[in-house]
Design an enzyme around this catalytic site. Structure first.
Site, PDB file in Angstrom:
ATOM      1  N   GLY A 199      12.923 -11.802  10.463  1.00 41.41           N
ATOM      2  CA  GLY A 199      13.164 -10.578   9.710  1.00 41.41           C
ATOM      3  C   GLY A 199      13.523  -9.441  10.649  1.00 41.41           C
ATOM      4  O   GLY A 199      14.017  -9.648  11.765  1.00 41.41           O
ATOM      5  N   GLY A 200      13.225  -8.230  10.214  1.00 37.72           N
ATOM      6  CA  GLY A 200      13.556  -7.057  11.029  1.00 37.72           C
ATOM      7  C   GLY A 200      12.874  -7.073  12.379  1.00 37.72           C
ATOM      8  O   GLY A 200      13.309  -6.375  13.313  1.00 37.72           O
ATOM      9  N   GLY A 245      46.234  -7.186  32.781  1.00 37.31           N
ATOM     10  CA  GLY A 245      45.206  -6.191  32.469  1.00 37.31           C
ATOM     11  C   GLY A 245      43.870  -6.566  33.076  1.00 37.31           C
ATOM     12  O   GLY A 245      43.055  -5.695  33.422  1.00 37.31           O
ATOM     13  N   ALA A 246      43.662  -7.876  33.229  1.00 40.84           N
ATOM     14  CA  ALA A 246      42.392  -8.327  33.788  1.00 40.84           C
ATOM     15  C   ALA A 246      42.219  -7.833  35.231  1.00 40.84           C
ATOM     16  O   ALA A 246      41.106  -7.609  35.693  1.00 40.84           O
ATOM     17  CB  ALA A 246      42.295  -9.842  33.708  1.00 40.84           C
TER      18      ALA A 246
HETATM   19  C1  HXC Z   1       0.110 -11.664   6.988  1.00 42.28           C
HETATM   20  C2  HXC Z   1       0.477 -13.731   7.929  1.00 42.28           C
HETATM   21  C3  HXC Z   1       1.837 -13.442   8.062  1.00 42.28           C
HETATM   22  C4  HXC Z   1       2.323 -12.165   7.625  1.00 42.28           C
HETATM   23  C5  HXC Z   1       1.490 -15.404   8.832  1.00 42.28           C
HETATM   24  N1  HXC Z   1       0.296 -14.954   8.404  1.00 42.28           N
HETATM   25  N2  HXC Z   1       2.438 -14.490   8.623  1.00 42.28           N
HETATM   26  N3  HXC Z   1      -0.384 -12.846   7.399  1.00 42.28           N
HETATM   27  N4  HXC Z   1       1.418 -11.308   7.092  1.00 42.28           N
HETATM   28  N5  HXC Z   1       3.594 -11.814   7.744  1.00 42.28           N
HETATM   29  C6  HXC Z   1      -0.977 -15.635   8.465  1.00 42.28           C
HETATM   30  C7  HXC Z   1      -1.084 -16.793   7.487  1.00 42.28           C
HETATM   31  O1  HXC Z   1      -1.518 -16.326   6.236  1.00 42.28           O
HETATM   32  C8  HXC Z   1      -2.141 -17.654   8.160  1.00 42.28           C
HETATM   33  O2  HXC Z   1      -3.406 -17.098   7.933  1.00 42.28           O
HETATM   34  C9  HXC Z   1      -1.835 -17.457   9.629  1.00 42.28           C
HETATM   35  O3  HXC Z   1      -1.094 -16.258   9.710  1.00 42.28           O
HETATM   36  C10 HXC Z   1      -1.015 -18.550  10.214  1.00 42.28           C
HETATM   37  O4  HXC Z   1       0.118 -18.763   9.377  1.00 42.28           O
HETATM   38  P1  HXC Z   1       0.559 -20.209   8.910  1.00 42.28           P
HETATM   39  O5  HXC Z   1       1.525 -20.021   7.801  1.00 42.28           O
HETATM   40  O6  HXC Z   1      -0.643 -21.073   8.663  1.00 42.28           O
HETATM   41  O7  HXC Z   1       1.251 -20.731  10.235  1.00 42.28           O
HETATM   42  P2  HXC Z   1       2.540 -21.638  10.369  1.00 42.28           P
HETATM   43  O8  HXC Z   1       2.440 -22.824   9.471  1.00 42.28           O
HETATM   44  O9  HXC Z   1       2.687 -21.890  11.826  1.00 42.28           O
HETATM   45  O10 HXC Z   1       3.759 -20.760   9.859  1.00 42.28           O
HETATM   46  C11 HXC Z   1       4.107 -19.582  10.554  1.00 42.28           C
HETATM   47  C12 HXC Z   1       5.125 -18.796   9.732  1.00 42.28           C
HETATM   48  C13 HXC Z   1       4.565 -18.511   8.313  1.00 42.28           C
HETATM   49  C14 HXC Z   1       6.426 -19.563   9.644  1.00 42.28           C
HETATM   50  C15 HXC Z   1       5.385 -17.500  10.512  1.00 42.28           C
HETATM   51  O11 HXC Z   1       3.243 -18.019   8.449  1.00 42.28           O
HETATM   52  C16 HXC Z   1       5.377 -17.530   7.559  1.00 42.28           C
HETATM   53  O12 HXC Z   1       6.438 -17.871   6.995  1.00 42.28           O
HETATM   54  N6  HXC Z   1       4.902 -16.298   7.512  1.00 42.28           N
HETATM   55  C17 HXC Z   1       5.565 -15.235   6.779  1.00 42.28           C
HETATM   56  C18 HXC Z   1       6.759 -14.796   7.529  1.00 42.28           C
HETATM   57  C19 HXC Z   1       7.414 -13.629   6.871  1.00 42.28           C
HETATM   58  O13 HXC Z   1       8.082 -13.781   5.836  1.00 42.28           O
HETATM   59  N7  HXC Z   1       7.146 -12.443   7.408  1.00 42.28           N
HETATM   60  C20 HXC Z   1       7.702 -11.243   6.922  1.00 42.28           C
HETATM   61  C21 HXC Z   1       9.085 -11.176   7.498  1.00 42.28           C
HETATM   62  S1  HXC Z   1       9.868  -9.721   7.047  1.00 42.28           S
HETATM   63  P3  HXC Z   1      -4.729 -17.997   7.913  1.00 42.28           P
HETATM   64  O14 HXC Z   1      -5.805 -17.049   7.567  1.00 42.28           O
HETATM   65  O15 HXC Z   1      -4.495 -19.070   6.924  1.00 42.28           O
HETATM   66  O16 HXC Z   1      -4.872 -18.538   9.296  1.00 42.28           O
HETATM   67  C22 HXC Z   1       9.501  -8.729   8.267  1.00 42.28           C
HETATM   68  C23 HXC Z   1      10.063  -7.409   8.050  1.00 42.28           C
HETATM   69  C24 HXC Z   1      10.038  -6.607   9.297  1.00 42.28           C
HETATM   70  O17 HXC Z   1       8.868  -9.045   9.188  1.00 42.28           O
HETATM   71  C25 HXC Z   1      10.890  -5.438   9.007  1.00 42.28           C
HETATM   72  C26 HXC Z   1      11.077  -4.570  10.153  1.00 42.28           C
HETATM   73  C27 HXC Z   1      12.165  -3.613   9.876  1.00 42.28           C
END
Ligand code: HXC
Length: 520
Positions: A175-176, A410-411
């Protein structure tokens, strides 16, 4: 309790809190981290920094949110370890996201901690190294997480060109979140365990119907070779830290310092006989410019940047007589060393980094010109080629060019010619400086003579040989002072060591401006 017992109890409580802050997300999650082949956030810091030098800041910070049951998931440190220490003896700020704590997700307090060390780094003139391993914006904390990202992006931008910033991607970066590393100077990605993308495989499948794994979409090798987002690929976490340390050894702590000097015990005036015969007599035959770079470098050490991306140009760091030097070199082995969109962008970016941080630039030139074709034109070779030209033109660090063979069209102008403030422009006797190669030139200027000749093919060869004798050499350019000196290749290291020493105190500047408008 007497006075001392009360004090001891307070000290005990402090140590208990500190110990708690070091536990991360607990044993199970740490094991899961190991199972993926990753180290913990603290172990990474231990490996990166000089032994015992780390001082942690904000170990006791935690989030204050209760949304979606978050009040039951409070961890001291809030999923990121921040502080400072030394890398190769150089004061450095570092943050390390802890995936075992709420997936290393970034929210208000986590973001504030990173911002705090970045502010301190800018004020104190120290590099920042970010170790990224995060699920992105903490979903439960909503828009404050997005705000925290923007706070970091702003600081990345303000720090750019002031202190070096290195990002190491050691897990998810989606993401961002990708835009913080993208603004920094170097990105190191760990093979198989890290990935970066703006939108993940699931969304990609829905929108574009492309069915890709995370690795295929945004893994280390993809970003190192296809997009150029990653500058380095590491085999594992330990290797990633080694690469970060190597980069640090070539660069200063901030834009007011000179590049570091390191005694390498390799004499600057070393004669390199093999260089005399490295360029083949046949101008169409390639040779490996990396060999030239390594022969010129102290002890043959070359830290190549962007090794797998736009391989027709080579960029990286060497030392000559102990001085850090940024090298930009055409690579005749790949597409004859032609300049295209990607190689122009790659070199321009590297030149701007070197110029921002007072690292002298060496250009090794063997370039047949810019890449022709509809694809290059439509994708913007004009704008992108202009980036390279602009970067060279605005750079005020010591700039030396050695033309080993072709410098066409040009290079020739672009690759740090005398006209755009090359301090020393040297050539080997094998150099050819011309508007274009002899064959192409003869086809244009002697078109009628060739057509009218009894034997056109023979006439063309005769005229090509004539043109080659007259123009495919460094002496016409030398007669105008465009080339300062032509010398035997074997003396190149000695001449460079001498010239870079002379240029040590070079002062040059650009007209005062808010900033230029580089053709982005
Ligand atoms: C809160 C999160 C989290 C998040 C992971 N966790 N991402 N908690 N916010 N964004 C937590 C899970 O709930 C879990 O908690 C622990 O972290 C480990 O995650 P798992 O899913 O068990 O691990 P894994 O299977 O290795 O998968 C990792 C992952 C997946 C691929 C990153 O967790 C995932 O898809 N997370 C969401 C990613 C996402 O969409 N993020 C937002 C992106 S948008 P527990 O308690 O069970 O251990 C963004 C915008 C930024 O970031 C903008 C800036 C401008």
């Amino acid at each position: 309790m007497n006075n001392n017992e009360i004090i001891d109890a307070k000290i005990k409580k402090m140590y208990e809190l500190i110990a708690k802050s070091k536990q991360g997300g607990g044993k199970k999650r740490i094991e899961s981290q190991y199972a993926k082949g990753k180290l913990t956030a603290r172990e990474r810091i231990e490996i990166l920094l000089d032994s015992g030098s780390f001082r942690e800041i904000d170990a006791l910070v935690h989030h204050h949110s209760s949304e979606f049951g978050l009040d039951k998931d409070v961890f001291l440190g809030d999923g990121v370890i921040t502080g400072y220490g030394t890398v190769n003896g150089v004061k450095t700020f570092v943050y390390s996201q802890d995936f075992t704590v709420l997936g290393g997700s970034l929210a208000a307090e986590h973001g504030k901690k990173i911002c705090k060390i970045m502010d301190m780094a800018i004020k104190t003139g120290c590099p920042v190294i970010g170790l990224n391993d995060s699920g992105g914006a903490r979903v439960q904390e909503g828009v404050t997480s997005l705000g925290a990202y923007a706070d970091i992006f702003l600081r990345n931008t303000l720090a750019s060109g002031v202190v070096p910033q290195i990002s190491v991607i050691m897990g998810p970066c989606a993401g961002g979140a990708v835009y913080s590393p993208a603004i920094t100077d170097f990105i190191i990605m760990v093979k198989n365990t890290s990935y970066m993308f703006v939108t993940g495989p699931k969304v990609v499948k829905t929108v574009t119907h492309e069915d890709l794994t995370s690795e295929e979409l945004g893994g280390a090798e993809v970003h190192a070779s296809k997009s150029g987002v990653a500058h380095f690929v590491a085999e594992n976490d330990i290797h990633a830290m080694e690469i970060a340390k190597q980069i640090m050894s070539y660069i200063p702590s901030n834009n007011a310092e000179d590049a570091p000097f390191k005694e390498m015990n390799d004499p600057g005036n070393r004669i390199i006989d093999e260089l005399n015969y490295i360029v083949p007599a046949n101008p169409n035959q390639p040779y490996d410019m990396k060999e030239v770079i390594k022969k010129l470098a102290d002890k043959g050490e070359f830290l190549e940047v962007h090794k797998d991306y736009a391989e027709n140009i080579i960029v990286g760091f060497i030392r000559i007589a102990g001085r850090s030097i940024g090298v930009i070199a055409n690579q005749p082995m790949i597409m004859a060393g032609v300049l295209d969109i990607n190689s122009s962008r790659k070199a321009a970016r590297f030149i701007r980094f070197c110029d921002a941080f007072n690292i002298p630039i060496l250009t090794l030139e063997d370039v047949p010109g810019f890449m022709p074709g509809a694809h290059q034109e439509w994708e913007g070779i004009i704008t992108n080629g202009a980036k390279l030209l602009y970067a060279y033109c605005e750079a005020t660090v010591p700039k030396i060019t050695v033309i080993t063979r072709k410098a066409y069209g040009g290079a020739y102008d672009v690759m740090n010619s005398k006209h755009i403030r090359g301090d020393f422009n040297f050539a080997w006797p094998t150099a050819e400086l011309a508007v274009m190669g002899a064959k192409g030139a003869v086809e244009i200027i002697f078109k009628r003579e060739i057509e009218a000749a009894e034997n056109p093919a023979e006439k063309e060869i005769e005229l090509t040989n004539e043109f080659t004798d007259k123009f495919a050499n460094p002496y016409v350019a030398a007669s105008y002072g465009f080339i300062d000196e032509v010398f035997e290749p074997k003396f190149t290291r000695a001449r460079l060591a001498d010239a870079f020493a002379l240029l040590e105190n070079k002062v040059d500047s650009n007209p005062h401006k808010k900033h230029g408008c580089i053709p982005l």
